[in-house]
Write a protein that holds these residues in place. Structure first.
Motif, mmCIF file in Angstrom:
data_model
loop_
_atom_site.group_PDB
_atom_site.id
_atom_site.type_symbol
_atom_site.label_atom_id
_atom_site.label_comp_id
_atom_site.label_asym_id
_atom_site.label_seq_id
_atom_site.Cartn_x
_atom_site.Cartn_y
_atom_site.Cartn_z
ATOM 1 N N GLN A 144 0.720 -1.178 -0.211
ATOM 2 C CA GLN A 144 -0.296 -0.043 0.166
ATOM 3 C C GLN A 144 0.819 1.035 -0.087
ATOM 4 O OE1 GLN A 144 -2.457 0.128 -0.423
ATOM 5 N NE2 GLN A 144 -4.164 -1.054 0.294
ATOM 6 N N ASP B 86 6.370 -1.479 6.142
ATOM 7 C CA ASP B 86 7.360 -2.035 7.510
ATOM 8 C C ASP B 86 7.462 -3.878 6.925
ATOM 9 O OD1 ASP B 86 4.524 -2.087 7.602
ATOM 10 O OD2 ASP B 86 4.636 -3.475 9.358
ATOM 11 N N GLY B 87 6.487 -4.270 6.058
ATOM 12 C CA GLY B 87 6.571 -5.917 5.795
ATOM 13 C C GLY B 87 8.213 -5.459 4.593
ATOM 14 N N ASP B 88 7.780 -4.822 3.495
ATOM 15 C CA ASP B 88 8.839 -4.983 2.787
ATOM 16 C C ASP B 88 10.072 -4.564 3.145
ATOM 17 O OD1 ASP B 88 8.981 -3.719 0.451
ATOM 18 O OD2 ASP B 88 9.871 -1.661 1.469
HETATM 19 C C1 LIG Z 1 8.965 -11.225 -3.530
HETATM 20 C C2 LIG Z 1 7.505 -10.667 -2.572
HETATM 21 N N1 LIG Z 1 6.989 -11.624 -1.467
HETATM 22 C C3 LIG Z 1 5.653 -11.050 -1.437
HETATM 23 C C4 LIG Z 1 5.023 -9.990 -1.761
HETATM 24 C C5 LIG Z 1 3.370 -10.311 -1.852
HETATM 25 N N2 LIG Z 1 3.217 -9.039 -1.041
HETATM 26 C C6 LIG Z 1 2.862 -8.065 -1.734
HETATM 27 S S1 LIG Z 1 2.632 -6.452 -0.932
HETATM 28 C C7 LIG Z 1 3.231 -7.566 0.374
HETATM 29 C C8 LIG Z 1 3.028 -7.102 2.005
HETATM 30 C C9 LIG Z 1 3.345 -5.748 1.568
HETATM 31 O O1 LIG Z 1 3.271 -4.951 3.424
HETATM 32 P P1 LIG Z 1 4.612 -3.865 3.284
HETATM 33 O O2 LIG Z 1 5.756 -3.566 3.195
HETATM 34 O O3 LIG Z 1 4.014 -4.130 5.299
HETATM 35 O O4 LIG Z 1 3.203 -2.895 2.897
HETATM 36 P P2 LIG Z 1 1.846 -2.227 3.299
HETATM 37 O O5 LIG Z 1 0.988 -2.499 2.273
HETATM 38 O O6 LIG Z 1 1.321 -2.269 4.530
HETATM 39 O O7 LIG Z 1 1.696 -0.493 3.110
HETATM 40 C C10 LIG Z 1 3.113 -9.034 -0.096
HETATM 41 C C11 LIG Z 1 3.759 -10.320 1.281
HETATM 42 C C12 LIG Z 1 6.186 -10.035 -3.103
HETATM 43 N N3 LIG Z 1 5.003 -8.792 -3.651
HETATM 44 N N4 LIG Z 1 7.031 -10.178 -3.668
#
Ligand SMILES: Cc1ncc(C[n+]2csc(CCOP(=O)(O)OP(=O)(O)O)c2C)c(N)n1
Ligand code: SF4
Ligand SMILES: [Mg+2]
Length: 297
Positions: free
Chosen positions: A68, A110-112
């Motif tokens: 996001q 934060d996940g990223d």
């Molecule tokens: C290598 C890889 N692993 C998993 C994904 C799936 N994926 C896309 S966005 C995401 C989570 C994003 O979380 P965050 O970084 O916290 O961002 P937020 O959506 O909370 O802003 C995941 C697991 C991906 N696109 N690429």
């Protein structure tokens, strides 16, 4: 690197376009009330403030992860690279190394960046790469609908933790301080003016700057009430390293501002020794000599 058009209201564009000269054609799909709006507005205000200092927006570029948070790439009228999940900080370092005259802002989740990209974050801090990392800290994997992230609080319930998260969250401020970051700050999306100053100061800082932005996700992890009570501008600062580390460990309050700032040669300065591969491209033999210098010291 793409240069994306900013909105031109004379072309019969949709309502969201043409609001200002940093708005793009991208239709905004964030939920109403999402803390990401404030980060976008603060980033725009920071770019304007930097322009006031003579750092033109043609010299300010961005990279983003995936999530996001990363949609900011579609909404903010700067050039840059829409990167991969967890890899934006590596891409940003490449951009800076290729053209050290650029100021590079990296928008990460934060996940990223505390999950997949953690090693990139820590090593960029260790080598004092001259990039500014803005971490949209919503404590959740929001784009993929609410799984626990490395920063989710203990007890957080989501699709991957239906009975509650059993783990403690990582502490991003402590990790980046310990890794060697020379600018470490905490911002809150409920304080756009404060956040604007932090982003602009982070870009002005020569070296690695990290801003942990508390960003409530109203859909999966709404923490506005908690942050409105606990996230207040700190008195003074920046602090000594030990005091910053001690403050970063405090959990009862969430002081915002620059916890720590230090001067140290940046990775690019030390590696390129003033040579800009774009400006000083030279002939093939000059370039080979420069590479040899980089490798041999
Ligand atoms: C290598 C890889 N692993 C998993 C994904 C799936 N994926 C896309 S966005 C995401 C989570 C994003 O979380 P965050 O970084 O916290 O961002 P937020 O959506 O909370 O802003 C995941 C697991 C991906 N696109 N690429
Ligand atoms: S799901 Fe959360 S992070 Fe994503 S746009 Fe909605 S409020 Fe923002
Ligand atoms: Mg997130």
């Amino acid at each position: 690197m793409t240069k994306r058009p900013t909105a031109d209201p004379s072309c019969g564009l949709p309502a969201w376009a043409g609001q200002d000269d940093l708005t793009t054609y991208g239709e905004n799909t964030w939920c109403p009330g999402c803390g990401n709006f404030a980060i976008l507005n603060a980033a725009k205000a920071a770019v304007r403030s930097l322009e006031g200092d003579g750092i033109g927006r043609d010299r300010i570029v961005m990279a983003a992860g995936i999530g996001q948070h990363a949609k900011i790439f579609d909404y903010l009228g700067l050039s840059g690279v829409y990167s991969l999940h967890g890899r934006a900080i590596a891409v940003a370092q490449g951009m800076k190394l290729a053209n050290p005259d650029l100021s590079v802002i990296v928008f990460v989740g934060d996940g990223d960046t505390m999950g997949e990209g953690l090693a990139h974050l820590l090593f960029a801090a260790k080598r004092n790469a001259d990039v500014t990392v803005v971490m949209h800290d919503n404590g959740v994997y929001a784009l993929t609908t609410g799984q626990r992230s490395p920063l989710s609080p203990e007890g957080y319930k989501g699709p991957s933790t239906p009975h509650g998260n059993t783990e403690q969250p990582l502490n991003p401020l402590v990790l980046t301080l310990e890794a060697g970051a020379t600018f470490v700050a905490r911002g809150y999306s409920g304080d756009i003016a404060g956040l604007t100053g932090l982003i602009a100061d982070g870009v002005r800082h020569k070296g690695f700057s990290f801003i942990d932005v508390l960003q409530p996700c109203v859909t999966f992890n709404n923490r506005y009430a908690e942050y409105n009570e606990l996230a207040k501008p700190m008195d003074g600062g920046p602090l000594s390293f030990d005091d910053a580390l001690a403050l970063a460990r405090v959990q009862e309050t969430l002081p915002t501002g620059i916890l720590y700032r230090a001067e140290r040669g940046s990775a690019e300065e030390l590696l390129t020794r003033g040579r800009n591969p774009v400006r000083d491209s030279g002939c093939r033999s000059d370039r080979l000599a420069a590479v040899r210098l980089l490798l041999d010291g």
